[in-house]
Design a protein around this motif. Structure first.
Motif, PDB file in Angstrom:
ATOM      1  N   ALA A  13       0.840  -1.197   0.000  1.00  0.00           N
ATOM      2  CA  ALA A  13       0.000   0.000   0.000  1.00  0.00           C
ATOM      3  C   ALA A  13       0.877   1.251   0.000  1.00  0.00           C
ATOM      4  O   ALA A  13       0.590   2.241  -0.699  1.00  0.00           O
ATOM      5  CB  ALA A  13      -0.931  -0.012   1.211  1.00  0.00           C
ATOM      6  N   VAL A  14       1.969   1.206   0.766  1.00  0.00           N
ATOM      7  CA  VAL A  14       2.906   2.340   0.790  1.00  0.00           C
ATOM      8  C   VAL A  14       3.576   2.491  -0.567  1.00  0.00           C
ATOM      9  O   VAL A  14       3.787   3.613  -1.052  1.00  0.00           O
ATOM     10  CB  VAL A  14       3.955   2.157   1.905  1.00  0.00           C
ATOM     11  CG1 VAL A  14       5.017   3.248   1.824  1.00  0.00           C
ATOM     12  CG2 VAL A  14       3.282   2.182   3.267  1.00  0.00           C
ATOM     13  N   ARG A  15       3.906   1.390  -1.215  1.00  0.00           N
ATOM     14  CA  ARG A  15       4.471   1.458  -2.561  1.00  0.00           C
ATOM     15  C   ARG A  15       3.545   2.217  -3.507  1.00  0.00           C
ATOM     16  O   ARG A  15       3.989   3.076  -4.289  1.00  0.00           O
ATOM     17  CB  ARG A  15       4.715   0.052  -3.113  1.00  0.00           C
ATOM     18  CG  ARG A  15       5.977  -0.629  -2.623  1.00  0.00           C
ATOM     19  CD  ARG A  15       6.047  -2.068  -3.120  1.00  0.00           C
ATOM     20  NE  ARG A  15       7.362  -2.672  -2.894  1.00  0.00           N
ATOM     21  CZ  ARG A  15       7.623  -3.950  -3.087  1.00  0.00           C
ATOM     22  NH1 ARG A  15       6.654  -4.778  -3.498  1.00  0.00           N
ATOM     23  NH2 ARG A  15       8.842  -4.416  -2.873  1.00  0.00           N
ATOM     24  N   LEU A  16       2.271   1.910  -3.433  1.00  0.00           N
ATOM     25  CA  LEU A  16       1.303   2.599  -4.290  1.00  0.00           C
ATOM     26  C   LEU A  16       1.248   4.089  -3.957  1.00  0.00           C
ATOM     27  O   LEU A  16       1.210   4.933  -4.856  1.00  0.00           O
ATOM     28  CB  LEU A  16      -0.080   1.969  -4.126  1.00  0.00           C
ATOM     29  CG  LEU A  16      -0.250   0.558  -4.711  1.00  0.00           C
ATOM     30  CD1 LEU A  16      -1.620  -0.009  -4.337  1.00  0.00           C
ATOM     31  CD2 LEU A  16      -0.102   0.583  -6.229  1.00  0.00           C
ATOM     32  N   ALA A  17       1.253   4.415  -2.669  1.00  0.00           N
ATOM     33  CA  ALA A  17       1.190   5.812  -2.251  1.00  0.00           C
ATOM     34  C   ALA A  17       2.433   6.582  -2.715  1.00  0.00           C
ATOM     35  O   ALA A  17       2.328   7.723  -3.200  1.00  0.00           O
ATOM     36  CB  ALA A  17       1.045   5.902  -0.732  1.00  0.00           C
ATOM     37  N   VAL A  18       3.604   5.979  -2.573  1.00  0.00           N
ATOM     38  CA  VAL A  18       4.843   6.640  -2.995  1.00  0.00           C
ATOM     39  C   VAL A  18       4.861   6.814  -4.512  1.00  0.00           C
ATOM     40  O   VAL A  18       5.298   7.850  -5.026  1.00  0.00           O
ATOM     41  CB  VAL A  18       6.077   5.847  -2.519  1.00  0.00           C
ATOM     42  CG1 VAL A  18       7.354   6.401  -3.145  1.00  0.00           C
ATOM     43  CG2 VAL A  18       6.168   5.885  -1.000  1.00  0.00           C
ATOM     44  N   ALA A  19       4.371   5.816  -5.246  1.00  0.00           N
ATOM     45  CA  ALA A  19       4.307   5.927  -6.707  1.00  0.00           C
ATOM     46  C   ALA A  19       3.445   7.111  -7.120  1.00  0.00           C
ATOM     47  O   ALA A  19       3.815   7.891  -8.015  1.00  0.00           O
ATOM     48  CB  ALA A  19       3.760   4.632  -7.304  1.00  0.00           C
ATOM     49  N   VAL A  20       2.301   7.260  -6.469  1.00  0.00           N
ATOM     50  CA  VAL A  20       1.411   8.385  -6.769  1.00  0.00           C
ATOM     51  C   VAL A  20       2.089   9.708  -6.420  1.00  0.00           C
ATOM     52  O   VAL A  20       2.000  10.693  -7.174  1.00  0.00           O
ATOM     53  CB  VAL A  20       0.073   8.237  -6.015  1.00  0.00           C
ATOM     54  CG1 VAL A  20      -0.764   9.502  -6.150  1.00  0.00           C
ATOM     55  CG2 VAL A  20      -0.701   7.026  -6.547  1.00  0.00           C
ATOM     56  N   LEU A  21       2.781   9.745  -5.293  1.00  0.00           N
ATOM     57  CA  LEU A  21       3.484  10.967  -4.877  1.00  0.00           C
ATOM     58  C   LEU A  21       4.568  11.338  -5.890  1.00  0.00           C
ATOM     59  O   LEU A  21       4.704  12.513  -6.263  1.00  0.00           O
ATOM     60  CB  LEU A  21       4.108  10.764  -3.502  1.00  0.00           C
ATOM     61  CG  LEU A  21       4.948  11.935  -2.957  1.00  0.00           C
ATOM     62  CD1 LEU A  21       4.089  13.185  -2.782  1.00  0.00           C
ATOM     63  CD2 LEU A  21       5.621  11.547  -1.641  1.00  0.00           C
ATOM     64  N   ILE A  22       5.335  10.366  -6.340  1.00  0.00           N
ATOM     65  CA  ILE A  22       6.390  10.636  -7.315  1.00  0.00           C
ATOM     66  C   ILE A  22       5.792  11.152  -8.625  1.00  0.00           C
ATOM     67  O   ILE A  22       6.290  12.127  -9.210  1.00  0.00           O
ATOM     68  CB  ILE A  22       7.230   9.372  -7.569  1.00  0.00           C
ATOM     69  CG1 ILE A  22       8.059   9.034  -6.327  1.00  0.00           C
ATOM     70  CG2 ILE A  22       8.138   9.551  -8.789  1.00  0.00           C
ATOM     71  CD1 ILE A  22       8.796   7.704  -6.421  1.00  0.00           C
ATOM     72  N   LEU A  23       4.725  10.509  -9.092  1.00  0.00           N
ATOM     73  CA  LEU A  23       4.091  10.955 -10.331  1.00  0.00           C
ATOM     74  C   LEU A  23       3.519  12.364 -10.171  1.00  0.00           C
ATOM     75  O   LEU A  23       3.605  13.188 -11.097  1.00  0.00           O
ATOM     76  CB  LEU A  23       2.996   9.978 -10.744  1.00  0.00           C
ATOM     77  CG  LEU A  23       3.478   8.611 -11.259  1.00  0.00           C
ATOM     78  CD1 LEU A  23       2.285   7.707 -11.550  1.00  0.00           C
ATOM     79  CD2 LEU A  23       4.335   8.775 -12.515  1.00  0.00           C
ATOM     80  N   ALA A  24       2.953  12.663  -9.005  1.00  0.00           N
ATOM     81  CA  ALA A  24       2.437  14.004  -8.744  1.00  0.00           C
ATOM     82  C   ALA A  24       3.564  15.026  -8.787  1.00  0.00           C
ATOM     83  O   ALA A  24       3.404  16.140  -9.309  1.00  0.00           O
ATOM     84  CB  ALA A  24       1.730  14.040  -7.396  1.00  0.00           C
ATOM     85  N   ALA A  25       4.733  14.653  -8.243  1.00  0.00           N
ATOM     86  CA  ALA A  25       5.881  15.555  -8.251  1.00  0.00           C
ATOM     87  C   ALA A  25       6.363  15.818  -9.672  1.00  0.00           C
ATOM     88  O   ALA A  25       6.677  16.958 -10.043  1.00  0.00           O
ATOM     89  CB  ALA A  25       7.018  14.956  -7.415  1.00  0.00           C
ATOM     90  N   VAL A  26       6.418  14.770 -10.489  1.00  0.00           N
ATOM     91  CA  VAL A  26       6.841  14.927 -11.887  1.00  0.00           C
ATOM     92  C   VAL A  26       5.856  15.801 -12.651  1.00  0.00           C
ATOM     93  O   VAL A  26       6.259  16.702 -13.404  1.00  0.00           O
ATOM     94  CB  VAL A  26       6.985  13.547 -12.571  1.00  0.00           C
ATOM     95  CG1 VAL A  26       7.243  13.717 -14.069  1.00  0.00           C
ATOM     96  CG2 VAL A  26       8.114  12.739 -11.934  1.00  0.00           C
ATOM     97  N   ILE A  27       4.567  15.554 -12.451  1.00  0.00           N
ATOM     98  CA  ILE A  27       3.541  16.330 -13.150  1.00  0.00           C
ATOM     99  C   ILE A  27       3.583  17.798 -12.724  1.00  0.00           C
ATOM    100  O   ILE A  27       3.470  18.702 -13.553  1.00  0.00           O
ATOM    101  CB  ILE A  27       2.143  15.721 -12.898  1.00  0.00           C
ATOM    102  CG1 ILE A  27       2.036  14.355 -13.580  1.00  0.00           C
ATOM    103  CG2 ILE A  27       1.046  16.658 -13.397  1.00  0.00           C
ATOM    104  CD1 ILE A  27       0.807  13.567 -13.191  1.00  0.00           C
ATOM    105  N   ALA A  28       3.773  18.033 -11.431  1.00  0.00           N
ATOM    106  CA  ALA A  28       3.835  19.411 -10.931  1.00  0.00           C
ATOM    107  C   ALA A  28       5.024  20.151 -11.540  1.00  0.00           C
ATOM    108  O   ALA A  28       4.909  21.310 -11.957  1.00  0.00           O
ATOM    109  CB  ALA A  28       3.939  19.412  -9.408  1.00  0.00           C
TER     110      ALA A  28
END
Length: 230
Positions: A13-28
């Motif tokens: 579950a943490v892996r999924l959360a970190v993946a979303v955070l990283i993608l959000a950072a790239v998109i931002a």
């Protein structure tokens, strides 16, 4: 060391959360970079191509994808306690190596450089600090590891070598959209106009050796902690 199903479920579950955070950072960061390019009248296609020519961006996007696949696969398969398939385990070892290298290189060589106006602070920290740290923790703590052959460590160097060749061939052909210089290098230590080709060669050798050494460390930890497939 055996882990409980609950612990393994939580880690994925943490892996999924970190993946979303990283993608959000790239998109931002992408949105800010393109927005600044539009405001300043820069050549947007070149700016976009340059953005995806940074090793940082490529390593972060690829690691997010691998983490997403791992997490989704675990939950989609009913939280089975089985080792990762070889292809996915290899991809995880590769992106873990690249992210750790990204964090080390940034914090040793680039941390003191002034940030560009379009740099998003929190995004920059996620991609250069928190993302790499999580991938390092995943190497040490991540469950359901597969034992990979030692050859995987050498194979991890293929992508960085291709990226360096691409960078050095492309850079003199690109006009810097910010300064107007007749070249564009993603990182100053790869720019021969700054320190000469001798300095560039030294950095390339050091980084290549570091990547292979780290990859061996990642594979070694996986072999020590992991299991052979049944």
């Amino acid at each position: 060391m055996q882990r409980s199903r609950g612990w393994i479920t939580g880690w994925n579950a943490v892996r999924l959360a970190v993946a979303v955070l990283i993608l959000a950072a790239v998109i931002a960061q992408f949105s800010s970079t393109v927005g600044e390019a539009l405001t300043q009248g820069r050549h947007v296609p070149t700016v976009v191509a340059n953005f995806f020519s940074f090793f940082t961006i490529l390593s972060n996007v690829s690691s997010a994808v691998v983490l997403l696949v791992l997490g989704v696969r675990f939950f989609a398969r009913g939280r089975r306690l089985e080792v990762d398939p070889r292809g996915l385990a290899t991809a995880l070892a590769f992106v873990s190596t690249y992210m750790i290298v990204t964090g080390v290189v940034y914090n040793l060589l680039l941390r003191g450089l002034p940030l560009q106006p379009e740099t998003v602070g929190w995004s920059n920290e996620v991609m250069h600090v928190w993302g790499p740290l999580f991938l390092l923790l995943d190497v040490v703590l991540g469950p359901l590891r597969r034992r990979l052959p030692w050859s995987a460590a050498f194979a991890a160097a293929i992508f960085p070598i291709v990226w360096i060749v691409y960078t050095l061939v492309r850079a003199p052909l690109i006009t810097n959209p910010t300064t107007g210089a007749p070249y564009w290098y993603p990182y100053p230590f790869l720019d021969p106009n700054t320190g000469g080709w001798g300095s560039v060669a030294v950095y390339i050798v050091i980084i290549a050796v570091a990547i292979i050494a780290l990859a061996f460390g990642v594979v070694a930890l996986g072999r020590a902690r992991g299991a052979a497939p049944r």
